[in-house]
Scaffold this motif. Structure first.
Motif, PDB file in Angstrom:
ATOM      1  N   ALA A  31      69.693  24.266   3.731  1.00 15.90           N
ATOM      2  CA  ALA A  31      69.888  23.138   2.822  1.00 15.90           C
ATOM      3  C   ALA A  31      69.477  21.855   3.536  1.00 15.90           C
ATOM      4  CB  ALA A  31      71.341  23.086   2.368  1.00 15.90           C
ATOM      5  N   THR A  32      68.190  21.646   3.604  1.00 20.59           N
ATOM      6  CA  THR A  32      67.666  20.435   4.241  1.00 20.59           C
ATOM      7  C   THR A  32      66.414  20.003   3.509  1.00 20.59           C
ATOM      8  OG1 THR A  32      66.980  19.454   6.352  1.00 20.59           O
ATOM      9  CG2 THR A  32      66.264  21.725   5.957  1.00 20.59           C
ATOM     10  N   SER A  33      66.268  18.697   3.322  1.00 16.99           N
ATOM     11  CA  SER A  33      65.065  18.213   2.645  1.00 16.99           C
ATOM     12  C   SER A  33      63.913  18.079   3.628  1.00 16.99           C
ATOM     13  CB  SER A  33      65.336  16.868   1.966  1.00 16.99           C
ATOM     14  OG  SER A  33      65.795  15.938   2.935  1.00 16.99           O
ATOM     15  N   THR A  34      64.260  17.759   4.907  1.00 15.23           N
ATOM     16  CA  THR A  34      63.177  17.467   5.849  1.00 15.23           C
ATOM     17  C   THR A  34      63.463  18.090   7.213  1.00 15.23           C
ATOM     18  OG1 THR A  34      61.719  15.687   6.604  1.00 15.23           O
ATOM     19  CG2 THR A  34      64.090  15.223   6.628  1.00 15.23           C
ATOM     20  N   PHE A  35      62.477  18.072   8.080  1.00 15.25           N
ATOM     21  CA  PHE A  35      62.552  18.738   9.382  1.00 15.25           C
ATOM     22  C   PHE A  35      62.087  17.750  10.457  1.00 15.25           C
ATOM     23  CE2 PHE A  35      62.054  21.757   6.035  1.00 15.25           C
ATOM     24  CZ  PHE A  35      62.880  22.816   6.360  1.00 15.25           C
ATOM     25  N   ALA A  36      62.817  17.698  11.583  1.00 15.46           N
ATOM     26  CA  ALA A  36      62.448  16.778  12.671  1.00 15.46           C
ATOM     27  C   ALA A  36      61.072  17.140  13.214  1.00 15.46           C
ATOM     28  CB  ALA A  36      63.489  16.870  13.789  1.00 15.46           C
ATOM     29  N   GLN A  37      60.311  16.113  13.530  1.00 18.85           N
ATOM     30  CA  GLN A  37      58.960  16.332  14.066  1.00 18.85           C
ATOM     31  C   GLN A  37      58.924  15.920  15.534  1.00 18.85           C
ATOM     32  OE1 GLN A  37      55.787  15.026  11.495  1.00 18.85           O
ATOM     33  NE2 GLN A  37      56.888  15.611   9.651  1.00 18.85           N
ATOM     34  N   ASP A  38      58.148  16.646  16.326  1.00 17.18           N
ATOM     35  CA  ASP A  38      57.997  16.333  17.752  1.00 17.18           C
ATOM     36  C   ASP A  38      56.860  15.331  17.919  1.00 17.18           C
ATOM     37  OD1 ASP A  38      59.987  18.151  18.480  1.00 17.18           O
ATOM     38  OD2 ASP A  38      58.559  19.809  18.434  1.00 17.18           O
ATOM     39  N   GLY A  39      57.124  14.091  17.589  1.00 16.09           N
ATOM     40  CA  GLY A  39      56.056  13.101  17.618  1.00 16.09           C
ATOM     41  C   GLY A  39      55.280  13.159  16.314  1.00 16.09           C
ATOM     42  N   VAL A  40      54.541  12.101  16.001  1.00 20.16           N
ATOM     43  CA  VAL A  40      53.806  12.036  14.740  1.00 20.16           C
ATOM     44  C   VAL A  40      52.794  13.182  14.672  1.00 20.16           C
ATOM     45  CG1 VAL A  40      52.215  10.640  13.357  1.00 20.16           C
ATOM     46  CG2 VAL A  40      54.120   9.543  14.556  1.00 20.16           C
ATOM     47  N   GLY A  41      52.910  13.967  13.594  1.00 18.09           N
ATOM     48  CA  GLY A  41      51.970  15.080  13.411  1.00 18.09           C
ATOM     49  C   GLY A  41      52.368  16.337  14.171  1.00 18.09           C
ATOM     50  N   GLY A  42      53.426  16.301  14.964  1.00 19.58           N
ATOM     51  CA  GLY A  42      53.836  17.473  15.745  1.00 19.58           C
ATOM     52  C   GLY A  42      54.884  18.274  15.000  1.00 19.58           C
ATOM     53  N   ILE A  43      54.427  19.243  14.221  1.00 20.25           N
ATOM     54  CA  ILE A  43      55.341  19.976  13.343  1.00 20.25           C
ATOM     55  C   ILE A  43      55.937  21.164  14.090  1.00 20.25           C
ATOM     56  CG2 ILE A  43      55.506  21.290  11.195  1.00 20.25           C
ATOM     57  CD1 ILE A  43      53.234  19.482  10.147  1.00 20.25           C
ATOM     58  N   ARG A  44      57.275  21.201  14.157  1.00 16.48           N
ATOM     59  CA  ARG A  44      58.008  22.266  14.838  1.00 16.48           C
ATOM     60  C   ARG A  44      58.189  23.464  13.909  1.00 16.48           C
ATOM     61  NH1 ARG A  44      63.791  20.184  16.875  1.00 16.48           N
ATOM     62  NH2 ARG A  44      62.734  18.275  17.451  1.00 16.48           N
ATOM     63  N   GLY A  45      57.805  24.631  14.285  1.00 19.29           N
ATOM     64  CA  GLY A  45      58.122  25.842  13.517  1.00 19.29           C
ATOM     65  C   GLY A  45      57.486  25.898  12.136  1.00 19.29           C
ATOM     66  N   GLY A  46      56.520  25.044  11.843  1.00 21.80           N
ATOM     67  CA  GLY A  46      55.762  25.171  10.591  1.00 21.80           C
ATOM     68  C   GLY A  46      56.364  24.465   9.387  1.00 21.80           C
ATOM     69  N   TYR A  47      57.509  23.796   9.551  1.00 20.68           N
ATOM     70  CA  TYR A  47      58.144  23.162   8.387  1.00 20.68           C
ATOM     71  C   TYR A  47      58.201  21.655   8.572  1.00 20.68           C
ATOM     72  CZ  TYR A  47      59.436  27.884   7.181  1.00 20.68           C
ATOM     73  OH  TYR A  47      59.365  29.205   6.845  1.00 20.68           O
ATOM     74  N   GLU A  48      57.873  20.913   7.477  1.00 19.07           N
ATOM     75  CA  GLU A  48      57.978  19.454   7.561  1.00 19.07           C
ATOM     76  C   GLU A  48      58.786  18.848   6.414  1.00 19.07           C
ATOM     77  OE1 GLU A  48      54.203  17.362   7.003  1.00 19.07           O
ATOM     78  OE2 GLU A  48      53.294  19.243   6.365  1.00 19.07           O
ATOM     79  N   TYR A  49      58.710  19.444   5.213  1.00 19.12           N
ATOM     80  CA  TYR A  49      59.388  18.857   4.051  1.00 19.12           C
ATOM     81  C   TYR A  49      59.622  19.990   3.068  1.00 19.12           C
ATOM     82  CZ  TYR A  49      60.253  15.511   0.235  1.00 19.12           C
ATOM     83  OH  TYR A  49      60.812  14.796  -0.789  1.00 19.12           O
ATOM     84  N   SER A  50      60.811  20.102   2.470  1.00 21.84           N
ATOM     85  CA  SER A  50      61.175  21.332   1.755  1.00 21.84           C
ATOM     86  C   SER A  50      60.471  21.552   0.420  1.00 21.84           C
ATOM     87  CB  SER A  50      62.691  21.424   1.572  1.00 21.84           C
ATOM     88  OG  SER A  50      63.275  21.919   2.762  1.00 21.84           O
ATOM     89  N   ARG A  51      59.834  20.520  -0.137  1.00 20.83           N
ATOM     90  CA  ARG A  51      59.010  20.808  -1.330  1.00 20.83           C
ATOM     91  C   ARG A  51      57.789  21.636  -0.920  1.00 20.83           C
ATOM     92  NH1 ARG A  51      55.392  17.365  -2.449  1.00 20.83           N
ATOM     93  NH2 ARG A  51      56.657  15.485  -2.378  1.00 20.83           N
ATOM     94  N   SER A  52      57.212  21.272   0.253  1.00 22.54           N
ATOM     95  CA  SER A  52      56.028  21.990   0.737  1.00 22.54           C
ATOM     96  C   SER A  52      56.400  23.400   1.182  1.00 22.54           C
ATOM     97  CB  SER A  52      55.398  21.246   1.912  1.00 22.54           C
ATOM     98  OG  SER A  52      55.251  19.884   1.610  1.00 22.54           O
ATOM     99  N   ALA A  53      57.456  23.521   1.965  1.00 25.00           N
ATOM    100  CA  ALA A  53      57.902  24.843   2.415  1.00 25.00           C
ATOM    101  C   ALA A  53      59.314  24.719   2.962  1.00 25.00           C
ATOM    102  CB  ALA A  53      56.979  25.388   3.487  1.00 25.00           C
ATOM    103  N   ASN A  54      60.110  25.750   2.741  1.00 23.27           N
ATOM    104  CA  ASN A  54      61.495  25.810   3.220  1.00 23.27           C
ATOM    105  C   ASN A  54      61.747  27.246   3.688  1.00 23.27           C
ATOM    106  OD1 ASN A  54      64.384  26.771   2.377  1.00 23.27           O
ATOM    107  ND2 ASN A  54      64.582  24.592   2.803  1.00 23.27           N
ATOM    108  N   PRO A  55      62.426  27.444   4.820  1.00 23.75           N
ATOM    109  CA  PRO A  55      62.549  28.812   5.358  1.00 23.75           C
ATOM    110  C   PRO A  55      63.241  29.799   4.417  1.00 23.75           C
ATOM    111  CG  PRO A  55      63.240  27.169   6.984  1.00 23.75           C
ATOM    112  CD  PRO A  55      63.013  26.428   5.702  1.00 23.75           C
ATOM    113  N   THR A  56      64.244  29.366   3.645  1.00 18.92           N
ATOM    114  CA  THR A  56      64.913  30.310   2.739  1.00 18.92           C
ATOM    115  C   THR A  56      63.955  30.701   1.614  1.00 18.92           C
ATOM    116  OG1 THR A  56      66.905  29.005   3.184  1.00 18.92           O
ATOM    117  CG2 THR A  56      67.089  30.774   1.547  1.00 18.92           C
ATOM    118  N   ARG A  57      63.241  29.707   1.086  1.00 22.92           N
ATOM    119  CA  ARG A  57      62.264  30.004   0.026  1.00 22.92           C
ATOM    120  C   ARG A  57      61.129  30.868   0.580  1.00 22.92           C
ATOM    121  NH1 ARG A  57      59.649  24.955  -1.593  1.00 22.92           N
ATOM    122  NH2 ARG A  57      57.539  25.717  -1.208  1.00 22.92           N
ATOM    123  N   ALA A  58      60.724  30.590   1.815  1.00 27.22           N
ATOM    124  CA  ALA A  58      59.640  31.383   2.426  1.00 27.22           C
ATOM    125  C   ALA A  58      60.058  32.849   2.543  1.00 27.22           C
ATOM    126  CB  ALA A  58      59.278  30.809   3.793  1.00 27.22           C
ATOM    127  N   ALA A  59      61.326  33.096   2.857  1.00 23.33           N
ATOM    128  CA  ALA A  59      61.811  34.480   2.955  1.00 23.33           C
ATOM    129  C   ALA A  59      61.689  35.169   1.599  1.00 23.33           C
ATOM    130  CB  ALA A  59      63.257  34.489   3.437  1.00 23.33           C
TER     131      ALA A  59
END
Ligand code: P1T
Length: 382
Positions: A31-59
């Protein structure tokens, strides 16, 4: 999990490895709308914003793809949101589609009252008759043929492989709404369809506690176009709703076996009843689609439709008298439901060629003890 794993193994495990962070056996509700990024453009684990992709929905999306034998799945906030996103992906003003003259009323309404306004043309055809399909398809011009099988509410059975041959020869895609059968009973992609549609609200969820939809494809280019439109339009399934559907999918195979057992017995009971003028169930040898359903489906499913001999008022009286069969729209849950399509699920198509007979009753046969279900119907028909 091996690629050759059986249906239930896939339902329980596909996309659902233990959570890498905690070992949780069940995918967490992220239950999260967004995901912390490691610096601008540095996406951790493939997720950045839950409309685009969310791990529960991906499952859920991975599991749906595995169950339908496709490469990619997409989960939406409702079956109609999935259908709308699909239409916006494949069609544009001037496009032509062939659609069933017997389908869920809401699907027809989406074509007739929403997409037609934007210049998308739809020809209705009786898809059980392949000659009619051939006549309706315009070679080089038709974008897609939209199939629903078994149909809602008349339970007509459409030859998916037959339609695919005609559509593909004309350069058109084949879309199959697999809601009534579920991926356990019917595998449209293996029969030649290009896109599978689901209202996961129904058998996939299975417990009448969620509204959802899904699309599955087995083509990278189509998948990429759908991924773009899913994100650009935004009608996605929430993490909690995705989790509910995933939980439902785990028991899909055992539920569909029991739904089919019970519906077969309910159909046999109605078929011999003096107050019933016609029973529509693909598993009855008298059903025109019986042989095709035997080839195309693993079993015949949990939906039964019948006509009450004494007409509309008698049908309404039956709907009012059942106690176990709850009067309500929808289908595919563990509990049995009864409804009057003419005044309920198909009220939006009154006055069109999809209008259904007023003496018609539709049952979603649940997984209760079948003796109790038959006693309930016997009492209501008395
Ligand atoms: O209700 P929703 O999740 O948006 O799904 C729409 C839909 C799509 N396709 C089929 C074959 C359907 O049966 C439905 C929804 N049908 C009902 C609500 C009903 O009672 O028939």
């Amino acid at each position: 999990m091996s690629d050759s794993a059986g249906f239930s193994t896939r339902a329980i495990h596909a996309g659902q490895d233990p959570d890498p962070a905690t070992g949780a056996v069940i995918p967490p509700i992220y239950a999260t709308s967004t995901f912390a990024q490691d610096g601008v453009g540095g996406i951790r684990g493939g997720y950045e914003y839950s409309r685009s992709a969310n791990p529960t929905r991906a499952a859920l999306e991975e599991c749906m793809a595995a169950l339908e034998g496709g490469s990619r799945g997409f989960a939406f906030a409702s079956g109609l949101a999935a259908e709308d996103t699909l239409l916006r992906t494949i069609a544009s003003p001037g496009s032509h589609l062939v659609i069933p003259n017997d389908a869920y009323g809401g699907t027809f309404r989406l074509f007739a009252r929403v997409h037609q306004r934007w210049g998308i043309e739809a020809t209705t055809a009786h898809l059980t008759d392949l000659e009619t399909v051939e006549a309706a398809v315009r070679p080089g011009r038709t974008t897609a043929v939209w199939v629903e099988t078994p149909t809602n509410p008349l339970l007509n059975v459409v030859d998916i492989a037959g339609v695919a041959e005609i559509a593909h020869a004309a350069g058109a895609l084949v879309i199959v709404d697999n809601t009534f059968a579920s991926p356990y009973l019917q595998q449209p992609l293996a029969l030649g369809a290009d896109i599978v549609v689901h209202s996961t609200t129904k058998y996939c969820g299975g417990h009448s506690d969620v509204i959802g939809g899904a699309l599955v494809v087995d083509d990278d280019e189509l998948a990429e176009q759908l991924r773009f439109h899913q994100n650009a339009i935004g009608g996605v399934a929430s993490p909690f709703d995705s989790w509910l559907v995933l939980r439902g999918l785990k028991t899909l195979a055992v539920r569909m076996e029991r739904h089919s057992d019970n519906a077969e017995q309910v159909a046999a009971f109605l078929d011999g009843h003096p107050k019933v003028s016609q029973t529509l169930y693909p598993g009855l040898p008298s059903h025109p689609g019986f042989e095709l359903a035997k080839r195309q489906m693993r079993r015949f499913g949990g939906m039964v439709t019948f006509r009450v001999a004494a007409g509309e008022q008698a049908a309404l009286d039956v709907c009012a008298r059942t106690k176990l069969f709850i009067l309500g729209e929808s289908l595919g849950g563990v509990e049995s439901l009864i409804e009057h399509p003419g005044r309920m699920t198909h009220a939006s198509v009154v006055g069109t060629e999809l209008e259904v007979s007023p003496d018609l009753i539709r049952l979603s046969v649940g997984i209760e003890d079948v003796e109790d279900l038959i006693a309930d119907l016997d009492h209501a028909l008395a």
